[in-house]
Scaffold this motif. Sequence first.
Motif, PDB file in Angstrom:
ATOM      1  N   GLY A 194     -65.526  -6.154  10.476  1.00 40.99           N
ATOM      2  CA  GLY A 194     -64.732  -7.316  11.177  1.00 40.99           C
ATOM      3  C   GLY A 194     -63.178  -7.223  11.018  1.00 40.99           C
ATOM      4  O   GLY A 194     -62.850  -8.334  11.684  1.00 40.99           O
ATOM      5  N   THR A 195     -62.731  -6.396  10.138  1.00 33.35           N
ATOM      6  CA  THR A 195     -61.327  -6.507  10.062  1.00 33.35           C
ATOM      7  C   THR A 195     -60.955  -5.087  10.074  1.00 33.35           C
ATOM      8  O   THR A 195     -61.561  -4.074   9.715  1.00 33.35           O
ATOM      9  CB  THR A 195     -60.884  -7.057   8.649  1.00 33.35           C
TER      10      THR A 195
ATOM     11  N   VAL B 214     -43.777   9.765  12.305  1.00 26.90           N
ATOM     12  CA  VAL B 214     -44.376   9.625  11.079  1.00 26.90           C
ATOM     13  C   VAL B 214     -44.783   8.124  11.010  1.00 26.90           C
ATOM     14  O   VAL B 214     -44.034   7.163  11.260  1.00 26.90           O
ATOM     15  CB  VAL B 214     -43.025   9.824   9.903  1.00 26.90           C
ATOM     16  N   ILE B 215     -46.031   8.009  10.533  1.00 30.89           N
ATOM     17  CA  ILE B 215     -46.818   6.495  10.482  1.00 30.89           C
ATOM     18  C   ILE B 215     -47.393   6.594   9.318  1.00 30.89           C
ATOM     19  O   ILE B 215     -47.988   7.567   8.786  1.00 30.89           O
ATOM     20  CB  ILE B 215     -47.712   6.326  11.683  1.00 30.89           C
ATOM     21  N   GLY B 216     -47.345   5.437   8.648  1.00 30.49           N
ATOM     22  CA  GLY B 216     -48.312   5.332   7.465  1.00 30.49           C
ATOM     23  C   GLY B 216     -47.251   5.431   6.133  1.00 30.49           C
ATOM     24  O   GLY B 216     -47.943   5.656   5.101  1.00 30.49           O
ATOM     25  N   HIS B 217     -45.967   6.096   6.243  1.00 30.70           N
ATOM     26  CA  HIS B 217     -45.388   6.521   4.923  1.00 30.70           C
ATOM     27  C   HIS B 217     -44.146   5.161   4.529  1.00 30.70           C
ATOM     28  O   HIS B 217     -43.769   5.379   3.570  1.00 30.70           O
ATOM     29  CB  HIS B 217     -44.672   7.726   5.190  1.00 30.70           C
ATOM     30  N   ASP B 218     -43.942   4.381   5.631  1.00 28.14           N
ATOM     31  CA  ASP B 218     -42.863   3.551   5.340  1.00 28.14           C
ATOM     32  C   ASP B 218     -43.036   2.094   5.932  1.00 28.14           C
ATOM     33  O   ASP B 218     -43.242   2.057   7.284  1.00 28.14           O
ATOM     34  CB  ASP B 218     -41.600   3.953   5.761  1.00 28.14           C
ATOM     35  N   ARG B 219     -43.884   1.342   5.376  1.00 26.10           N
ATOM     36  CA  ARG B 219     -44.300   0.100   5.921  1.00 26.10           C
ATOM     37  C   ARG B 219     -43.376  -0.649   6.802  1.00 26.10           C
ATOM     38  O   ARG B 219     -43.520  -1.102   7.832  1.00 26.10           O
ATOM     39  CB  ARG B 219     -44.759  -0.860   4.676  1.00 26.10           C
TER      40      ARG B 219
ATOM     41  N   GLY C 279     -52.564  -5.916   5.218  1.00 22.18           N
ATOM     42  CA  GLY C 279     -52.313  -6.274   3.811  1.00 22.18           C
ATOM     43  C   GLY C 279     -52.189  -5.201   3.057  1.00 22.18           C
ATOM     44  O   GLY C 279     -51.555  -5.343   2.007  1.00 22.18           O
ATOM     45  N   THR C 280     -53.119  -4.231   3.166  1.00 22.61           N
ATOM     46  CA  THR C 280     -53.420  -3.317   2.309  1.00 22.61           C
ATOM     47  C   THR C 280     -52.754  -1.637   2.675  1.00 22.61           C
ATOM     48  O   THR C 280     -52.701  -0.899   2.348  1.00 22.61           O
ATOM     49  CB  THR C 280     -54.971  -2.837   1.976  1.00 22.61           C
ATOM     50  N   GLY C 281     -52.171  -2.085   3.622  1.00 24.21           N
ATOM     51  CA  GLY C 281     -51.012  -1.039   4.295  1.00 24.21           C
ATOM     52  C   GLY C 281     -51.643  -0.237   5.294  1.00 24.21           C
ATOM     53  O   GLY C 281     -51.312   1.160   5.697  1.00 24.21           O
ATOM     54  N   LYS C 282     -52.797  -0.518   6.086  1.00 23.73           N
ATOM     55  CA  LYS C 282     -53.465   0.191   6.985  1.00 23.73           C
ATOM     56  C   LYS C 282     -52.772   0.028   8.286  1.00 23.73           C
ATOM     57  O   LYS C 282     -52.542  -1.094   8.444  1.00 23.73           O
ATOM     58  CB  LYS C 282     -54.663  -0.160   7.264  1.00 23.73           C
ATOM     59  N   VAL C 283     -52.380   1.183   9.057  1.00 27.45           N
ATOM     60  CA  VAL C 283     -51.565   0.931  10.188  1.00 27.45           C
ATOM     61  C   VAL C 283     -52.461   1.145  11.658  1.00 27.45           C
ATOM     62  O   VAL C 283     -52.979   2.065  11.620  1.00 27.45           O
ATOM     63  CB  VAL C 283     -50.386   1.887  10.300  1.00 27.45           C
ATOM     64  N   LEU C 284     -52.497   0.245  12.292  1.00 30.66           N
ATOM     65  CA  LEU C 284     -53.035   0.527  13.530  1.00 30.66           C
ATOM     66  C   LEU C 284     -51.964   0.826  14.572  1.00 30.66           C
ATOM     67  O   LEU C 284     -51.114   0.056  14.830  1.00 30.66           O
ATOM     68  CB  LEU C 284     -53.880  -0.935  13.818  1.00 30.66           C
TER      69      LEU C 284
END
Length: 420
Positions: free
Chosen positions: A268-269, A385-390, A402-407
């Motif tokens: 659900g998240t 580049v995605i997911g390497h630099d918040r 919050g845990t760094g997963k990128v949508l």
Amino acid sequence: MKGRSPRSRLTRATLALILAGGRGSRLYELTNWRAKPALYFGGKYRIIDFPLSNCVNSGIRRIGVLTQYKAHSLVRHLVRGWSHFKKEFGEFVEVLPASQRYSDDWYQGTADAIYQNLDIIRAEQPEFVLILSGDHVYKMDYSAMLMDFAKSGADMTVCCLEVPLEEAANAFGVMQIDENNRVIGFEEKPAAPTPIPGNESHTLASMGNYIFRTEFLFEQLIKDSRDPASSHDFGNDIIPSLIDDHHVRAYAFRDEETGERAYWRDVGTLDAFWQANMELISAEPQLNLYDPNWNFWTYQEQLPPAKFVFDYDDRRGMAVDSMVSGGCIISGAVVRHSLLFSNVRVRSYSTVEDSVILPGVDIGRRCHLKNVVVDRGCWIPDGMVIGHDREQDIASGFRVSGTGKVLVTRGMLGQPEGYA
């Protein structure tokens, strides 16, 4: 000729109704254009396929799917993948949209959704009604719960998970039971859940799956519909109203082989969705999609096999510790510990790691993706580049958990939206 087994008789006397109208707002843009039960999962499925497949594998072949929120892609999937049942053989999967049959309102709650379809239920004349949540991923033989329900003489059974107290706090509706599994109390998302008798570290959390005797269900839904103070919800209203004067039973859902807590995921998240998909990649996942004795059905396009091309030191098409679906082409790129749905293209010199890539995504050259969920139909431009630099991901307009997963969605990329 031998008579039918008791289990077979029970499943044939049961009508399953799957509540599939939920939005899943905590998934944010993933459910902007689709209901949560229509969300893709596991490389080729949609979430709705899991309760539907459980019904079929359990011997329950009369099924209604109640839809409401942005249902087009869900209805399209059901028509394409689940319309082969034969009514003349006493089997069907029917879509039951919110249609204001008993009021001027759309479905107002889980109980109201069933109430507004009473005439359809009555026409089928089932002895039992199995009500299921349509937005969870799990494998369950419902016939075992039906057997327990019939033997107990209960008016209603609530299917539950045995959950650690700290996990259930503020998250689940919780059952209080006596030593005979009779429900004697109910708390909606309490901060301090009541433990199971004899197991002080766990509590019983409702899965949102219920069994009723049909006439009893009718009586309670009609009574609830006349209560102006009710929110017309099974958890908030129906269950609390029954436990003092009726026999409500808790059924603990456990793994049939180990007797331990069974696999069940809410997804659900964004983090939960990413994690549940990643679990499937492991060598021995808890949910085995490859079990020949318990198939999961879905709609499948007719697609060619996945293809991996080029084999140079700096340009090798390969996938390691990953699941790659039909129609994918990995062209001189590297995919590691990721799940690729159908028709994904990953072009030369790119890397995809720890990511979930939904159908029809096209990843350009020299792209580098890590810890990413990419929605259906996105085109990732060359060099992205995605997911390497918040901070850069946030500045680019992507949603970062919050845990760094990128949508990543089409709208975030400035691409046309509107299909799911």
